[in-house]
Design a protein around this motif. Structure first.
Motif, PDB file in Angstrom:
ATOM      1  N   SER B 138      13.135  -0.375  -3.651  1.00 37.15           N
ATOM      2  CA  SER B 138      13.962   0.482  -4.513  1.00 37.15           C
ATOM      3  C   SER B 138      13.140   1.114  -5.624  1.00 37.15           C
ATOM      4  O   SER B 138      13.431   2.210  -6.081  1.00 37.15           O
ATOM      5  CB  SER B 138      15.098  -0.340  -5.142  1.00 37.15           C
ATOM      6  OG  SER B 138      15.782  -1.084  -4.171  1.00 37.15           O
ATOM      7  N   THR B 139      12.145   0.394  -6.087  1.00 28.91           N
ATOM      8  CA  THR B 139      11.336   0.915  -7.189  1.00 28.91           C
ATOM      9  C   THR B 139      10.081   1.625  -6.662  1.00 28.91           C
ATOM     10  O   THR B 139       9.227   2.053  -7.435  1.00 28.91           O
ATOM     11  CB  THR B 139      10.914  -0.221  -8.135  1.00 28.91           C
ATOM     12  OG1 THR B 139      10.379  -1.312  -7.361  1.00 28.91           O
ATOM     13  CG2 THR B 139      12.087  -0.742  -8.936  1.00 28.91           C
ATOM     14  N   ASN B 140       9.992   1.715  -5.324  1.00 25.64           N
ATOM     15  CA  ASN B 140       8.859   2.383  -4.677  1.00 25.64           C
ATOM     16  C   ASN B 140       7.517   1.738  -5.051  1.00 25.64           C
ATOM     17  O   ASN B 140       6.517   2.408  -5.279  1.00 25.64           O
ATOM     18  CB  ASN B 140       8.856   3.873  -5.030  1.00 25.64           C
ATOM     19  CG  ASN B 140       8.001   4.660  -4.060  1.00 25.64           C
ATOM     20  OD1 ASN B 140       7.826   4.246  -2.909  1.00 25.64           O
ATOM     21  ND2 ASN B 140       7.455   5.779  -4.514  1.00 25.64           N
ATOM     22  N   THR B 141       7.526   0.427  -5.131  1.00 26.97           N
ATOM     23  CA  THR B 141       6.300  -0.304  -5.479  1.00 26.97           C
ATOM     24  C   THR B 141       5.979  -1.323  -4.387  1.00 26.97           C
ATOM     25  O   THR B 141       5.301  -2.306  -4.624  1.00 26.97           O
ATOM     26  CB  THR B 141       6.471  -1.037  -6.823  1.00 26.97           C
ATOM     27  OG1 THR B 141       7.698  -1.796  -6.764  1.00 26.97           O
ATOM     28  CG2 THR B 141       6.548  -0.078  -7.981  1.00 26.97           C
ATOM     29  N   HIS B 142       6.507  -1.074  -3.196  1.00 24.39           N
ATOM     30  CA  HIS B 142       6.330  -2.030  -2.100  1.00 24.39           C
ATOM     31  C   HIS B 142       5.022  -1.821  -1.347  1.00 24.39           C
ATOM     32  O   HIS B 142       4.637  -2.628  -0.528  1.00 24.39           O
ATOM     33  CB  HIS B 142       7.514  -1.962  -1.130  1.00 24.39           C
ATOM     34  CG  HIS B 142       7.740  -0.590  -0.561  1.00 24.39           C
ATOM     35  ND1 HIS B 142       7.711   0.563  -1.324  1.00 24.39           N
ATOM     36  CD2 HIS B 142       7.992  -0.183   0.713  1.00 24.39           C
ATOM     37  CE1 HIS B 142       7.947   1.603  -0.553  1.00 24.39           C
ATOM     38  NE2 HIS B 142       8.113   1.175   0.683  1.00 24.39           N
ATOM     39  N   ALA B 143       4.368  -0.712  -1.623  1.00 24.81           N
ATOM     40  CA  ALA B 143       3.075  -0.450  -0.982  1.00 24.81           C
ATOM     41  C   ALA B 143       2.107   0.059  -2.036  1.00 24.81           C
ATOM     42  O   ALA B 143       2.536   0.514  -3.096  1.00 24.81           O
ATOM     43  CB  ALA B 143       3.253   0.594   0.116  1.00 24.81           C
ATOM     44  N   VAL B 144       0.817  -0.066  -1.764  1.00 26.37           N
ATOM     45  CA  VAL B 144      -0.170   0.418  -2.738  1.00 26.37           C
ATOM     46  C   VAL B 144      -1.125   1.409  -2.108  1.00 26.37           C
ATOM     47  O   VAL B 144      -1.559   1.237  -0.962  1.00 26.37           O
ATOM     48  CB  VAL B 144      -1.006  -0.728  -3.353  1.00 26.37           C
ATOM     49  CG1 VAL B 144      -0.289  -1.331  -4.532  1.00 26.37           C
ATOM     50  CG2 VAL B 144      -1.355  -1.788  -2.330  1.00 26.37           C
ATOM     51  N   GLU B 145      -1.429   2.413  -2.875  1.00 21.01           N
ATOM     52  CA  GLU B 145      -2.445   3.382  -2.431  1.00 21.01           C
ATOM     53  C   GLU B 145      -3.652   3.339  -3.345  1.00 21.01           C
ATOM     54  O   GLU B 145      -4.636   4.029  -3.142  1.00 21.01           O
ATOM     55  CB  GLU B 145      -1.831   4.789  -2.408  1.00 21.01           C
ATOM     56  CG  GLU B 145      -0.843   4.949  -1.276  1.00 21.01           C
ATOM     57  CD  GLU B 145       0.072   6.152  -1.448  1.00 21.01           C
ATOM     58  OE1 GLU B 145       0.065   6.774  -2.530  1.00 21.01           O
ATOM     59  OE2 GLU B 145       0.802   6.456  -0.492  1.00 21.01           O
ATOM     60  N   GLY B 146      -3.574   2.525  -4.362  1.00 18.55           N
ATOM     61  CA  GLY B 146      -4.677   2.386  -5.302  1.00 18.55           C
ATOM     62  C   GLY B 146      -4.404   1.203  -6.199  1.00 18.55           C
ATOM     63  O   GLY B 146      -3.428   0.467  -5.983  1.00 18.55           O
ATOM     64  N   GLY B 147      -5.249   1.039  -7.205  1.00 18.04           N
ATOM     65  CA  GLY B 147      -5.013  -0.048  -8.147  1.00 18.04           C
ATOM     66  C   GLY B 147      -5.609  -1.374  -7.699  1.00 18.04           C
ATOM     67  O   GLY B 147      -5.356  -2.402  -8.309  1.00 18.04           O
ATOM     68  N   PHE B 148      -6.382  -1.338  -6.609  1.00 18.49           N
ATOM     69  CA  PHE B 148      -7.018  -2.567  -6.119  1.00 18.49           C
ATOM     70  C   PHE B 148      -8.459  -2.287  -5.745  1.00 18.49           C
ATOM     71  O   PHE B 148      -8.853  -1.129  -5.561  1.00 18.49           O
ATOM     72  CB  PHE B 148      -6.259  -3.109  -4.899  1.00 18.49           C
ATOM     73  CG  PHE B 148      -6.160  -2.112  -3.775  1.00 18.49           C
ATOM     74  CD1 PHE B 148      -7.201  -1.954  -2.854  1.00 18.49           C
ATOM     75  CD2 PHE B 148      -5.032  -1.301  -3.638  1.00 18.49           C
ATOM     76  CE1 PHE B 148      -7.117  -1.017  -1.833  1.00 18.49           C
ATOM     77  CE2 PHE B 148      -4.952  -0.355  -2.607  1.00 18.49           C
ATOM     78  CZ  PHE B 148      -5.991  -0.209  -1.709  1.00 18.49           C
ATOM     79  N   ASP B 149      -9.240  -3.351  -5.624  1.00 21.70           N
ATOM     80  CA  ASP B 149     -10.599  -3.206  -5.138  1.00 21.70           C
ATOM     81  C   ASP B 149     -10.640  -3.432  -3.637  1.00 21.70           C
ATOM     82  O   ASP B 149     -11.283  -2.703  -2.907  1.00 21.70           O
ATOM     83  CB  ASP B 149     -11.516  -4.170  -5.895  1.00 21.70           C
ATOM     84  CG  ASP B 149     -11.524  -3.818  -7.384  1.00 21.70           C
ATOM     85  OD1 ASP B 149     -11.982  -2.716  -7.721  1.00 21.70           O
ATOM     86  OD2 ASP B 149     -11.028  -4.624  -8.199  1.00 21.70           O
ATOM     87  N   LEU B 150      -9.900  -4.452  -3.197  1.00 27.35           N
ATOM     88  CA  LEU B 150      -9.694  -4.668  -1.766  1.00 27.35           C
ATOM     89  C   LEU B 150      -8.223  -4.994  -1.579  1.00 27.35           C
ATOM     90  O   LEU B 150      -7.607  -5.588  -2.467  1.00 27.35           O
ATOM     91  CB  LEU B 150     -10.538  -5.850  -1.256  1.00 27.35           C
ATOM     92  CG  LEU B 150     -12.067  -5.718  -1.269  1.00 27.35           C
ATOM     93  CD1 LEU B 150     -12.716  -7.032  -0.848  1.00 27.35           C
ATOM     94  CD2 LEU B 150     -12.523  -4.585  -0.343  1.00 27.35           C
ATOM     95  N   ALA B 151      -7.670  -4.596  -0.431  1.00 27.70           N
ATOM     96  CA  ALA B 151      -6.290  -4.990  -0.136  1.00 27.70           C
ATOM     97  C   ALA B 151      -6.242  -5.519   1.290  1.00 27.70           C
ATOM     98  O   ALA B 151      -6.680  -4.834   2.218  1.00 27.70           O
ATOM     99  CB  ALA B 151      -5.344  -3.818  -0.317  1.00 27.70           C
ATOM    100  N   PHE B 152      -5.734  -6.739   1.414  1.00 34.52           N
ATOM    101  CA  PHE B 152      -5.681  -7.399   2.718  1.00 34.52           C
ATOM    102  C   PHE B 152      -4.288  -7.240   3.302  1.00 34.52           C
ATOM    103  O   PHE B 152      -3.303  -7.606   2.672  1.00 34.52           O
ATOM    104  CB  PHE B 152      -5.991  -8.900   2.575  1.00 34.52           C
ATOM    105  CG  PHE B 152      -7.418  -9.190   2.195  1.00 34.52           C
ATOM    106  CD1 PHE B 152      -7.912  -8.812   0.949  1.00 34.52           C
ATOM    107  CD2 PHE B 152      -8.264  -9.854   3.079  1.00 34.52           C
ATOM    108  CE1 PHE B 152      -9.232  -9.077   0.600  1.00 34.52           C
ATOM    109  CE2 PHE B 152      -9.573 -10.126   2.726  1.00 34.52           C
ATOM    110  CZ  PHE B 152     -10.062  -9.738   1.483  1.00 34.52           C
ATOM    111  N   ASN B 153      -4.241  -6.693   4.515  1.00 34.39           N
ATOM    112  CA  ASN B 153      -2.950  -6.566   5.191  1.00 34.39           C
ATOM    113  C   ASN B 153      -2.952  -7.467   6.411  1.00 34.39           C
ATOM    114  O   ASN B 153      -3.733  -7.267   7.340  1.00 34.39           O
ATOM    115  CB  ASN B 153      -2.720  -5.109   5.586  1.00 34.39           C
ATOM    116  CG  ASN B 153      -1.248  -4.798   5.707  1.00 34.39           C
ATOM    117  OD1 ASN B 153      -0.733  -3.936   5.006  1.00 34.39           O
ATOM    118  ND2 ASN B 153      -0.554  -5.521   6.578  1.00 34.39           N
ATOM    119  N   GLU B 154      -2.097  -8.467   6.391  1.00 32.82           N
ATOM    120  CA  GLU B 154      -2.086  -9.438   7.475  1.00 32.82           C
ATOM    121  C   GLU B 154      -1.463  -8.829   8.733  1.00 32.82           C
ATOM    122  O   GLU B 154      -0.344  -8.316   8.703  1.00 32.82           O
ATOM    123  CB  GLU B 154      -1.294 -10.671   7.050  1.00 32.82           C
ATOM    124  CG  GLU B 154      -1.504 -11.828   7.997  1.00 32.82           C
ATOM    125  CD  GLU B 154      -0.454 -12.917   7.833  1.00 32.82           C
ATOM    126  OE1 GLU B 154      -0.051 -13.177   6.694  1.00 32.82           O
ATOM    127  OE2 GLU B 154      -0.047 -13.472   8.867  1.00 32.82           O
TER     128      GLU B 154
END
Ligand code: SF4
Ligand code: SF4
Ligand code: SF4
Ligand code: SF4
Lengths: 307, 341
Positions: B138-154
């Motif tokens: 609802s807040t459109n914060t369920h995915a990231v396009e930035g703001g991380f150095d690495l992002a692990f998706n299982e």
């Protein structure tokens, strides 16, 4: 220790420590500050501290007096009045002095004399005349309340250093829960335990919940304790009114009773003995000087906020 | 953005190699909840963890810390816990939470205490499947396009690892042999499937369009008084919210009176003293006013100023408030639905 003569001695604030009806735990908490004890005695001119030194000067003006314990006899009442007269600033330390302590847990439950007789039988009072335990501010103006059972040494140092430098003392007034979150504890209340954290003043670093023990309210009511909501909440969690109320009273004493007396339709309390307060008291704001129209000094607040 | 693959069985080995960059922190179990802790043993990491009791803001603005020590007219900043750190297992909502704190603490008036800690810390995100308290979609914060150095998706037996910064690239190189660059069509398929699964799991779905207007119109709503009757002013909701950032400052003198420390500690607009000013006036004396402020900040003021709510949908207020006041209930109430307190 009061003998140490030095040039700066005169400038040091004169301080007295006194104990009434209590377990001496607060005064001991101060004496147990082994690492800082010398610093305390260097920082201020301790004129009276019976537990620390037999040398007492009890006829002098004091800058600050720290009082432990509740008032339960006519003798104590006289000496309290005397200390108040001699002290520029009077600080109640510990839950007994601030709220009446566990010995005030039955305030309002019938006649005190009958309760006394039930416990002690028909004794004759030869030394002093006892009466219902009441917090110090029922009788004299209290400038600051430092709650706790016992007090926290760092909160005491904080107050002492402030007062000794002529500054006001702002202690924690929000509930234990906030600190409990800082310590990242699982909430005991949400885990069906009778925790008084939401209505109890913080400043203790949520000591008990951090050790998995529910808060029993020993620091007295938070500035704006929503006791009605807490009672509802606990009832919803199947605690009985009796259990809830006796928990609230145990350490919250007179301060707590004032907050829920109306709610539950119980008699607030037996009126305090003479000298009675002139006006109906406002509820204690834990840790803060009570507002009195005539004596209120403008307090300098310095709060830096990030919005 | 570069994507790599890491076999699931190699995760612990990789986590171990991150320790050569700095302290490794990740979520661990705390009773039935979770908390970020230093991972002496990488196998302590709770990969199933959703929200931790306190969000990762605790690394950048600790609940209480000393800003500086003063002594006889001089002072020195302490930056006590500033050291290289790797935070592993940060979920998308919390990464968004950090990006909101960045706007507040780094943009116009950089906060040196926040900045130093932020710069010393690597953010390693981890994907998650929502539970019934998450409302990040609802807040459109369920995915990231930035703001991380690495992002692990299982993705079943492996992780798809997004490299979000040059620091992230360096971190991959700490043990490059564990990673593969071959992304196959089947991996993409799996990833898209996984996204659909995630999106379908949200139980809390709110349309937040026009929230500032709805709040404006609800200024005098009886909702606020209803909530205020229940609210304990305990401040817990602010403490656990990833975007709440208020603090108070006090000087604590040593017993010598000549030296001491300036301390900063979290504060909350739910506290009565929060809006107290010199002279004893309190701008928000009534509890209802303070609740209103909290939710105005989340759902109105921030949207007006930054174009997005300052709620990232983490569900912590839902998990924490003893009397069930939380952003979901408030949204329901504002939209004229019955509120369950
Ligand atoms: S355990 Fe008690 S003090 Fe801690 S958050 Fe829960 S209610 Fe508050
Ligand atoms: S948690 Fe409650 S009972 Fe324990 S020290 Fe603090 S105020 Fe007292
Ligand atoms: S308002 Fe609640 S759900 Fe939203 S970010 Fe804060 S704690 Fe999370
Ligand atoms: S809304 Fe809930 S968590 Fe927040 S201050 Fe009120 S009672 Fe505490």
């Amino acid at each position: 220790m009061g003998m140490m003569a030095s040039k700066t001695q005169a400038a040091k604030p004169k301080v007295g420590f006194y104990g009434f009806t209590g377990c001496a735990g607060d005064l001991l908490a101060i004496l147990h500050c082994e690492n800082e004890l010398l610093d305390i005695f260097n920082a201020v001119d301790v004129r009276s501290f019976l537990m620390a030194s037999s040398e007492v000067h009890d006829d002098e003006e004091l800058d600050i007096s720290f009082l432990e314990g509740s008032i339960t006899t006519d003798h104590q009442l006289e000496s309290l009045a005397d200390i108040r007269k001699r002290s520029k600033i009077l600080v109640a330390i510990g839950s007994c002095a601030c709220f009446g302590g566990p010995q005030a847990a039955r305030l309002g439950y019938g006649d005190w004399k009958e309760r006394f007789k039930k416990v002690y039988g028909a004794v004759k009072h030869t030394v002093a005349k006892p009466f219902e335990s009441h917090p110090v501010d029922e009788y004299v103006k209290v400038d600051y309340h430092i709650p706790g059972c016992p007090i926290d040494r760092y909160q005491f140092f904080f107050a002492l250093t402030r007062l000794a430098q002529g500054m006001s003392v702002e202690l924690t007034t929000f509930p234990v829960c906030s600190e409990c979150k800082w310590n990242e504890n699982e909430c005991l209340l949400l885990n069906a335990q009778l925790c008084l954290g939401p209505v109890t003043a913080g400043g203790c670093d949520s000591r008990c919940p951090s050790h998995n023990l529910p808060c029993i309210g020993c620091w007295g009511p938070a500035a704006e304790a929503n006791v009605a909501s807490e009672i509802d909440l606990l009832k919803e969690r199947n605690f009985s009114s009796e259990e809830i109320v006796s928990k609230l009273r145990l350490f919250g004493g007179a301060a707590m009773v004032r907050r829920f007396a109306d709610l539950l339709g119980i008699k607030a309390e037996e009126p305090a003995r003479k000298p009675r307060p002139k006006k109906v008291r406002e509820p204690i704001v834990a840790g803060k000087a009570k507002k009195r129209a005539s004596t209120k000094k403008p307090k300098a607040k310095s709060r830096t906020k990030k919005r | 953005m570069k994507a790599l693959k890491l076999k699931k069985e190699d995760l612990y080995t990789y986590l171990e190699s991150l320790k050569s960059y700095g302290e490794l922190w990740g979520p661990v179990s705390r009773g039935e909840h979770y908390s970020y802790a230093k991972l002496a043993n990488v196998r302590d990491v709770a990969l199933q963890a959703l929200r931790t009791i306190i969000p990762p803001k605790k690394f950048f603005v600790p609940p209480r810390f000393n800003m500086f020590r003063y002594s006889q007219g001089t002072y020195s900043e302490t930056f006590e816990d500033v050291r290289p750190r790797v935070l592993f297992g940060i979920h998308p909502c919390d990464i968004h939470g950090l990006m909101i704190l960045d706007e507040l603490f780094l943009d116009r008036f950089p906060d040196p205490y926040y900045k130093k800690r932020r710069e010393a810390t690597a953010i390693l995100g981890l994907s998650c499947i929502p539970d019934d308290k998450c409302m990040a979609r609802s807040t459109n914060t369920h995915a990231v396009e930035g703001g991380f150095d690495l992002a692990f998706n299982e993705l079943g037996e492996k992780y798809l690892v997004w490299v979000g910064s040059s620091l992230g690239d360096d971190l991959v190189r700490l043990n490059i042999d564990l990673f593969s660059e071959e992304i196959e069509t089947s991996d993409v398929q799996k990833y898209l499937e996984w996204r659909r699964k995630r999106d379908s799991r949200y139980k809390l779905n709110f349309d937040l369009t026009g929230m500032p207007d709805i709040m404006e119109l609800s200024w005098d709503s009886p909702l606020w008084d209803e909530l205020a009757d229940r609210c304990l002013s305990c401040g817990s909701c602010s403490m656990v919210c990833p975007t709440c950032n208020c603090y108070n400052i006090r000087d604590v003198s040593d017993l010598s009176f000549t030296s001491g420390v300036r301390q900063r500690r979290w504060d909350s607009c739910m506290n009565k003293e929060y809006a107290l000013v010199a002279g004893g006036h309190n701008f928000r004396e009534a509890r209802a006013e303070r609740l209103k402020l909290y939710y105005t900040h989340k759902l109105k003021a921030f949207i007006t100023e930054y174009g997005k709510p300052s709620c990232v949908g983490c569900g912590r207020c839902i998990d924490t408030c003893p009397v069930s006041i939380n952003v979901a209930e408030v949204i329901r109430g504002l939209k004229g639905q019955e509120v369950k307190l």
